[in-house]
Design a protein around this motif. Structure first.
Motif, short mmCIF file in Angstrom:
data_model
loop_
_atom_site.label_atom_id
_atom_site.label_comp_id
_atom_site.label_asym_id
_atom_site.label_seq_id
_atom_site.Cartn_x
_atom_site.Cartn_y
_atom_site.Cartn_z
N ALA A 85 5.18 -0.69 1.26
CA ALA A 85 3.95 -0.98 2.00
C ALA A 85 3.48 0.24 2.77
O ALA A 85 2.28 0.47 2.94
N HIS A 86 4.41 1.02 3.24
CA HIS A 86 4.08 2.24 3.98
C HIS A 86 3.33 3.23 3.08
O HIS A 86 2.34 3.84 3.50
N VAL A 87 3.82 3.37 1.85
CA VAL A 87 3.17 4.29 0.90
C VAL A 87 1.80 3.78 0.50
O VAL A 87 0.82 4.54 0.45
N LYS A 88 1.69 2.46 0.26
CA LYS A 88 0.41 1.89 -0.14
C LYS A 88 -0.64 2.03 0.95
O LYS A 88 -1.84 2.17 0.67
N ALA A 89 -0.18 1.99 2.22
CA ALA A 89 -1.12 2.11 3.33
C ALA A 89 -1.50 3.55 3.61
O ALA A 89 -2.32 3.82 4.50
N GLY A 90 -0.91 4.47 2.87
CA GLY A 90 -1.23 5.88 3.06
C GLY A 90 -0.45 6.54 4.17
O GLY A 90 -0.82 7.61 4.65
N GLY A 91 0.64 5.90 4.59
CA GLY A 91 1.48 6.48 5.64
C GLY A 91 0.96 6.18 7.02
O GLY A 91 0.07 5.35 7.22
N GLY A 92 1.53 6.87 7.99
CA GLY A 92 1.14 6.64 9.38
C GLY A 92 2.29 6.07 10.19
O GLY A 92 3.09 5.28 9.69
N ARG A 93 2.39 6.47 11.45
CA ARG A 93 3.48 6.01 12.31
C ARG A 93 3.35 4.52 12.57
O ARG A 93 2.30 4.02 13.00
N GLY A 94 4.45 3.80 12.34
CA GLY A 94 4.46 2.36 12.58
C GLY A 94 3.74 1.54 11.54
O GLY A 94 3.55 0.34 11.72
N VAL A 95 3.33 2.15 10.43
CA VAL A 95 2.59 1.45 9.39
C VAL A 95 3.54 1.08 8.25
O VAL A 95 4.35 1.89 7.82
#
Length: 335
Positions: A85-95
């Protein structure tokens, strides 16, 4: 009856899935992340986290030979959770539910951070008393002292953190004294003591904090590596063990009665300078007039002037205990 029977059969068929769902709901998010080892490989993670991926590969965690090591059980996902899910969301802290056990992350509790490490290291012998240790009770986590990604240029085996300038410019010809420097990031008072003129050779690298203390927990006060402070001191200072005919009781009870283990401004790590130290238990002795105005100053009692400026151990040399007979003043610990 047929409809009722069908309903029962349907409930029985979904019961295992229902029990599993209830169990998952009751598991903290951090535990779910630990259980999930599926997810992007380290090659995917390094697209954004190149420095962390490189340090991971060079660390002991990145070695394939460890049966429980992250390299054999999901790599990044073993500690940080499924990053899909982190990769699909394009990264980001806490994502995307990524777990970050770093010391500065306050959104994850100290116990949860340590549980990530304990999922592999809980059977380590040195962690047998982790739950009873003062570090655990004061919310010190594994990542406060250890960098999971390692510091290969300094100490790859222990992966200790060194986030503070050294307490002293002293260096050996090989590497920094990392265990000591890691401890003084929190133990500032002890840092000041071991830099005093009389100290155990900690800065010099001959003794380390873990030579006396067990940082991963112990059932003893101050997490000592012995049942008592005296037993610990005698592991090195065996000549003070005895047995003695004439025993000095403070020596038999606790070495810290007279000595400060981390460092002192007085010789031999003494808590204060003799004869003031001795006067704590032996008031009114024949050298104390220098300090309280009785018996040794000129014009008061000239017969005792020879004691002025002297220390008790100048004569009472066998202060830890004596085997001399009473006729040789052994009971007074004389030399």
């Amino acid at each position: 009856m047929t409809g009722k029977r069908a309903s029962i059969d349907w409930l029985v068929s979904i019961l295992p899935a229902l029990i599993l769902a209830i169990g998952v709901i009751g598991i903290p998010r951090i535990a779910i992340a630990q259980l999930s080892t599926a997810g992007p490989s380290s090659e995917v993670c390094q697209n954004c986290h190149a420095a962390q991926a490189e340090s991971y590969r060079e660390s002991v965690h990145g070695k394939k030979g460890l049966s429980k090591g992250p390299a054999n059980s999901g790599e990044c996902a073993a500690c940080h959770g499924d990053g899909t899910a982190h990769v699909k969301a394009g990264g980001g802290r806490g994502v995307g539910g990524i777990v970050n056990p770093s010391p500065g992350n306050k959104s994850v509790s100290a116990e949860q951070k340590s549980n990530i490490c304990l999922s592999c290291h809980e059977t380590t012998r040195r962690l047998a008393f982790w739950q009873a240790g003062q570090h655990k009770k004061n919310d010190v986590t594994c990542s406060n002292c250890h960098n999971p990604h390692g510091t290969p240029a300094l100490d790859n085996d222990k992966m200790l953190r060194v986030d503070t300038p050294a307490a002293s410019p002293y260096r050996t010809g090989v590497r920094q004294q990392l265990p000591y420097e890691t401890c003084v990031t929190c133990h500032r008072e002890q840092r000041a003591q071991i830099l005093k003129p009389s100290h155990h050779p900690i800065v010099e690298g001959k003794v380390q904090c873990h030579s006396c203390h067990e940082p991963h927990g112990a059932m003893t006060p101050f997490m000592l590596r012995a049942e008592s402070a005296r037993d610990l001191c005698l592991t090195c200072h065996t000549d003070k063990r005895g047995p003695w005919i004439w025993q000095h009781l403070p020596v038999m009870e606790n070495c810290a009665t007279c000595h400060t283990p981390h460092g002192s401004a007085h010789n031999r790590l003494l808590a204060q300078k003799p004869p003031a130290l001795c006067a704590d238990c032996h008031p009114g002795g024949h050298t104390h007039g220098l300090y309280d105005g009785r018996g040794t100053l000129p014009g008061i009692n000239p017969s005792n002037i020879r004691f002025e400026g002297s220390g008790c151990v100048n004569c009472h040399r066998q202060i830890h205990g004596s085997n001399a007979p009473a006729s040789a003043f052994g009971r007074f610990f004389l030399r």
